[in-house]
Design a protein around this motif. Structure first.
Motif, mmCIF file in Angstrom:
data_model
loop_
_atom_site.group_PDB
_atom_site.id
_atom_site.type_symbol
_atom_site.label_atom_id
_atom_site.label_comp_id
_atom_site.label_asym_id
_atom_site.label_seq_id
_atom_site.Cartn_x
_atom_site.Cartn_y
_atom_site.Cartn_z
ATOM 1 N N LEU A 158 1.421 2.406 -5.853
ATOM 2 C CA LEU A 158 0.565 2.155 -4.715
ATOM 3 C C LEU A 158 -0.242 3.400 -4.373
ATOM 4 O O LEU A 158 -0.039 4.465 -4.956
ATOM 5 C CB LEU A 158 1.448 1.750 -3.532
ATOM 6 N N PRO A 159 -1.126 3.315 -3.369
ATOM 7 C CA PRO A 159 -1.849 4.520 -2.987
ATOM 8 C C PRO A 159 -0.938 5.670 -2.560
ATOM 9 O O PRO A 159 -1.234 6.826 -2.813
ATOM 10 C CB PRO A 159 -2.731 4.031 -1.827
ATOM 11 N N HIS A 160 0.192 5.365 -1.914
ATOM 12 C CA HIS A 160 1.068 6.406 -1.392
ATOM 13 C C HIS A 160 2.495 6.148 -1.847
ATOM 14 O O HIS A 160 3.057 5.084 -1.593
ATOM 15 C CB HIS A 160 1.002 6.446 0.134
ATOM 16 N N SER B 133 -3.571 3.008 -11.324
ATOM 17 C CA SER B 133 -4.950 3.206 -10.873
ATOM 18 C C SER B 133 -5.081 3.364 -9.363
ATOM 19 O O SER B 133 -6.046 3.959 -8.892
ATOM 20 C CB SER B 133 -5.831 2.046 -11.352
ATOM 21 N N SER B 134 -4.136 2.841 -8.590
ATOM 22 C CA SER B 134 -4.232 2.928 -7.129
ATOM 23 C C SER B 134 -3.589 4.186 -6.556
ATOM 24 O O SER B 134 -3.804 4.505 -5.392
ATOM 25 C CB SER B 134 -3.575 1.694 -6.484
ATOM 26 N N LEU B 135 -2.807 4.910 -7.351
ATOM 27 C CA LEU B 135 -2.027 6.018 -6.818
ATOM 28 C C LEU B 135 -2.934 7.167 -6.372
ATOM 29 O O LEU B 135 -3.663 7.751 -7.165
ATOM 30 C CB LEU B 135 -1.034 6.514 -7.868
ATOM 31 N N LYS B 136 -2.853 7.515 -5.076
ATOM 32 C CA LYS B 136 -3.637 8.609 -4.513
ATOM 33 C C LYS B 136 -2.783 9.808 -4.119
ATOM 34 O O LYS B 136 -3.248 10.947 -4.192
ATOM 35 C CB LYS B 136 -4.403 8.126 -3.271
ATOM 36 N N GLU B 137 -1.555 9.544 -3.722
ATOM 37 C CA GLU B 137 -0.715 10.619 -3.194
ATOM 38 C C GLU B 137 0.724 10.395 -3.614
ATOM 39 O O GLU B 137 1.246 9.286 -3.504
ATOM 40 C CB GLU B 137 -0.818 10.639 -1.666
ATOM 41 N N GLU C 91 0.806 -1.223 0.000
ATOM 42 C CA GLU C 91 0.000 0.000 0.000
ATOM 43 C C GLU C 91 0.840 1.274 0.000
ATOM 44 O O GLU C 91 0.336 2.340 -0.323
ATOM 45 C CB GLU C 91 -0.921 0.025 1.222
ATOM 46 N N ARG C 92 2.106 1.186 0.351
ATOM 47 C CA ARG C 92 2.911 2.383 0.520
ATOM 48 C C ARG C 92 4.361 2.088 0.156
ATOM 49 O O ARG C 92 4.903 1.043 0.535
ATOM 50 C CB ARG C 92 2.815 2.866 1.972
ATOM 51 N N GLU D 18 -5.057 12.202 -5.557
ATOM 52 C CA GLU D 18 -5.658 13.216 -4.706
ATOM 53 C C GLU D 18 -4.678 14.310 -4.281
ATOM 54 O O GLU D 18 -5.112 15.414 -3.948
ATOM 55 C CB GLU D 18 -6.248 12.568 -3.449
ATOM 56 N N SER E 99 -7.237 8.363 -9.735
ATOM 57 C CA SER E 99 -7.418 8.293 -8.280
ATOM 58 C C SER E 99 -6.541 9.288 -7.532
ATOM 59 O O SER E 99 -6.624 9.384 -6.311
ATOM 60 C CB SER E 99 -7.112 6.876 -7.772
#
Length: 359
Positions: free
Chosen positions: A25-27, A56-60, A7-8, A86, A84
């Motif tokens: 990843l998201p972060h 697609s999962s990258l948020k930050e 996730e990070r 943010e 995604s």
């Protein structure tokens, strides 16, 4: 590498690393990677586009002190895969020239087509200490970020253009080459879209030496949500620019900012006027005015309500006008549009002593 549960990613002080071999990843936090030429090393060609899962999962994304990185995203074609995302933070990258790279084969300077770069979930953008940064994206593109809440840009001295519909909060500092804060062409056949400015509530601008705040009084009608203006350490001569073709005649232009509550102008040695002599500002929600060290300013064009259409009264919500103690003589010399305005407002003047905490 396929890491379905990851996730990070946080990578710091791995100075020889040149490539990130993950689906993102998201972060994603990257710091002190001296040899990282490209954060996103992807061949974006029509025959072999990247897999959507790569991004697609990258948020930050936060990237700092990656000295050789020249672009955050190598091509605007990558944006469609970042649905995604943010938040973006980039700082202390000495060679960063663009945030979103252009595609030379699509003719960056030619043609009339404006490319829309849509970030449907982007909420904040922070760019700090990027001395080589010339642009956020090409002049043939605009960024559409309908949920953007906050932009902070600090010491990116080569940046000349802000390619966004403006968010509620806009903070700019140390942008020496930003000739116009709002780069908008006003013509009868092509007025700006109201959505470009309708969300803006607070603006702070510091040390933007060549900037005018609003290039034309025509812009004011689009700033109906604006609540706070804070300008400090700039070399601007006007807050609201004039329109030479409308300067003649006897008509007084009314510049209405219905929600403006706070006006702060600090250390503006070149400031001559807030707006044209052929204009007045109507700010009925104004609560406070702070003016320090604007010694060339000679007129406050604030329109005051009239009692029985003759005598002025203070704006209904105005509580205080703050000035420096050593500038009381300057305050007394200011011009107002009504001869009794100064007497009406004098009870609200608060004199700050040296060392007073500046807003």
């Amino acid at each position: 590498m396929e890491c379905d549960s990851l996730e990070r990613i946080e990578i710091t002080d791995c100075r020889r690393l040149r490539r990130i071999p993950f689906c993102l990843l998201p972060h994603l936090f990257l710091s002190e990677l001296d040899n990282l030429d490209w954060v996103f090393e992807v061949e974006l060609i029509s025959m072999s586009p990247p897999q959507p899962s790569t991004f697609s999962s990258l948020k930050e994304i936060k990237i700092g002190d990656c000295r050789r990185a020249k672009k955050l995203f190598p091509s605007w074609k990558l944006v469609e895969y970042l649905q995604s995302l943010e938040g973006i933070e980039v700082s202390y990258c000495e060679e960063m020239e663009e945030i979103i790279g252009s595609d030379p084969e699509e003719g960056e300077e030619g043609g009339d087509t404006i490319q829309k770069l849509i970030h449907p979930k982007l909420k904040y953008l922070s760019l700090r200490f990027l001395p080589a940064l010339k642009c956020i994206c090409t002049r043939r593109a605009v960024m559409v970020c309908n949920f953007l809440k906050d932009i902070k840009i600090n010491n990116c001295r080569g940046l000349r253009r802000i390619p966004f519909h403006l968010p509620p909060h806009l903070s700019l500092c140390g942008l020496d080459n930003l000739d116009w804060l709002f780069e908008v062409e006003f013509t009868a056949t092509s007025p700006p879209q109201p959505s470009t400015f309708s969300s803006l509530k607070e603006i702070e601008i510091h040390q933007c030496k060549r900037a005018k705040l609003f290039p034309s009084w025509k812009l004011v009608e689009y700033l109906q949500s604006l609540k706070s203006i804070y300008v400090r350490d700039c070399e601007m001569e006007e807050i609201i620019g004039s329109d030479p073709e409308e300067e003649g005649g006897d008509i007084i232009k009314k510049l209405i900012l219905p929600k403006l509550r706070r006006l702060i102008m600090l250390f503006l040695p070149a400031l001559k006027s807030m707006c044209s002599r052929r204009a007045i500002m109507i700010c009925d929600s104004l609560e406070s005015i702070t003016i320090y060290d604007c010694k060339r300013l000679r007129r406050i064009p604030l329109s005051l309500p009239l009692v029985d259409n003759t005598q002025p009264s203070p704006p209904p919500f105005l509580k205080k006008i703050s000035i420096y103690r050593r500038e009381q003589e300057w305050w007394e010399s200011l011009e107002w549009d009504h001869p009794n305005a100064k007497d009406v407002l004098r009870p609200m003047v608060q004199v700050a002593h040296d060392g007073y905490s500046i807003p």
